[in-house]
Scaffold this motif. Sequence first.
Motif, short mmCIF file in Angstrom:
data_model
loop_
_atom_site.label_atom_id
_atom_site.label_comp_id
_atom_site.label_asym_id
_atom_site.label_seq_id
_atom_site.Cartn_x
_atom_site.Cartn_y
_atom_site.Cartn_z
N VAL A 219 0.83 -1.21 0.00
CA VAL A 219 0.00 0.00 0.00
C VAL A 219 0.87 1.26 0.00
CG1 VAL A 219 -1.64 1.34 1.38
CG2 VAL A 219 -1.97 -1.12 1.10
N ALA A 220 1.89 1.27 0.85
CA ALA A 220 2.75 2.45 0.95
C ALA A 220 3.50 2.70 -0.36
CB ALA A 220 3.74 2.28 2.10
N GLY A 221 4.05 1.65 -0.94
CA GLY A 221 4.75 1.82 -2.22
C GLY A 221 3.82 2.31 -3.31
N PHE A 222 2.61 1.77 -3.34
CA PHE A 222 1.62 2.16 -4.34
C PHE A 222 1.27 3.63 -4.21
CE2 PHE A 222 -2.35 2.61 -6.47
CZ PHE A 222 -2.48 1.57 -7.37
N VAL A 223 0.92 4.04 -3.01
CA VAL A 223 0.49 5.43 -2.79
C VAL A 223 1.65 6.40 -3.03
CG1 VAL A 223 -0.41 7.05 -1.09
CG2 VAL A 223 -1.33 4.73 -1.21
N ASP A 224 2.83 6.04 -2.57
CA ASP A 224 3.99 6.92 -2.74
C ASP A 224 4.27 7.18 -4.22
OD1 ASP A 224 5.67 8.52 -1.24
OD2 ASP A 224 7.30 7.08 -1.20
N ALA A 225 4.27 6.11 -5.02
CA ALA A 225 4.55 6.26 -6.45
C ALA A 225 3.42 6.98 -7.17
CB ALA A 225 4.79 4.88 -7.08
N ALA A 226 2.18 6.60 -6.87
CA ALA A 226 1.04 7.23 -7.55
C ALA A 226 0.98 8.73 -7.25
CB ALA A 226 -0.26 6.55 -7.13
N ALA A 227 1.15 9.09 -5.97
CA ALA A 227 1.09 10.50 -5.61
C ALA A 227 2.27 11.28 -6.17
CB ALA A 227 1.05 10.64 -4.08
N PHE A 228 3.44 10.65 -6.20
CA PHE A 228 4.62 11.32 -6.73
C PHE A 228 4.41 11.71 -8.19
CE2 PHE A 228 8.83 11.57 -8.61
CZ PHE A 228 9.56 12.26 -7.66
N ILE A 229 3.79 10.81 -8.95
CA ILE A 229 3.56 11.09 -10.37
C ILE A 229 2.42 12.08 -10.55
CG2 ILE A 229 2.79 10.06 -12.55
CD1 ILE A 229 4.24 7.48 -11.64
N ALA A 230 1.34 11.90 -9.80
CA ALA A 230 0.15 12.73 -10.00
C ALA A 230 0.31 14.13 -9.43
CB ALA A 230 -1.06 12.06 -9.36
N PHE B 75 6.92 -3.48 -1.16
CA PHE B 75 6.98 -2.04 -1.39
C PHE B 75 7.37 -1.76 -2.84
CE2 PHE B 75 8.79 2.17 -1.42
CZ PHE B 75 8.01 2.90 -0.53
N ALA B 76 8.38 -2.50 -3.34
CA ALA B 76 8.81 -2.31 -4.73
C ALA B 76 7.69 -2.66 -5.69
CB ALA B 76 10.05 -3.17 -5.00
N ALA B 77 6.99 -3.77 -5.43
CA ALA B 77 5.87 -4.16 -6.29
C ALA B 77 4.76 -3.12 -6.24
CB ALA B 77 5.34 -5.53 -5.85
N CYS C 141 3.16 -0.95 -9.34
CA CYS C 141 1.71 -0.94 -9.61
C CYS C 141 1.13 0.46 -9.50
CB CYS C 141 1.01 -1.88 -8.63
SG CYS C 141 1.35 -3.63 -8.89
N GLY C 142 1.61 1.24 -8.52
CA GLY C 142 1.12 2.60 -8.38
C GLY C 142 1.49 3.48 -9.55
N ALA C 143 2.71 3.32 -10.07
CA ALA C 143 3.14 4.12 -11.21
C ALA C 143 2.32 3.80 -12.46
CB ALA C 143 4.63 3.88 -11.47
N PHE C 144 2.16 2.50 -12.73
CA PHE C 144 1.38 2.12 -13.91
C PHE C 144 -0.11 2.40 -13.69
CE2 PHE C 144 5.16 -0.46 -14.84
CZ PHE C 144 5.34 -0.14 -16.18
N GLY C 145 -0.56 2.22 -12.44
CA GLY C 145 -1.97 2.44 -12.16
C GLY C 145 -2.39 3.88 -12.36
#
Length: 223
Positions: A8-19, A180-182, A186-190
């Motif tokens: 969850v943390a890796g997903f949110v961190d990557a998604a928010a970083f991009i968005a 976290f890496a996975a 997923c967050g970046a592509f999602g």
Amino acid sequence: MAAALAFVAGFVDAAAFIALTGLFTAHVTGNFVLIGAELVASSSGVLAKLLALPAFMGAVAAARVLALLLDRHGFDPLPWLLTVEAGLLAGFGLCGTLGAPLGAADGAPAIAVGMFAVAAMGLQNAIGRLSLGHLAPTTVMTVSVSQAVIDATDLVMRTAADLDQIRKRFLRVLPAIAAFAAGALCGAFGIAQLAFGCIFLPLGVLITLIILALTPAEVNATT
């Protein structure tokens, strides 16, 4: 649970970083580096990064107060804290969807969306300290990666006296790092493919954890 929360943390961190123009939500101290870089480069997004730390700290403090109140009344804080985190992530996804396009990184819509994610990750950091201290860290992987490398080196060289303890610690930390890496992938592509709708995946993970946390210990032990 540690691996699921790390995802969850890796997903949110990557998604928010991009968005949100490079806003860290889980690794919130990384925003200080970006603030320095953006001030020199005269970029945008400085205000959101400045607000991230007090939002993060406020979420941690609120989690502590809520945990104390729940303990005082005989309730297990874990499922309630996870529920609040899920609510904050739902707010992140909903506000991001309704406010799209968010416009400037320092505009009110982008800051509001970002603070939902920062608060959610602040709460998850607090959960790790308050309810899951026996598990591997789930939000910031720097220390975990360093420890895993040290333990792997000791296991390969077989020079340490307590190899069984080192092996247990290595196997405890490794799944969280991998998750976290996975989650970050997923967050970046999602976020690229589904925009803020991608938040349904980490929400589903949190809902599953809430159900597990509410399940009696006797049932968990047999499943």
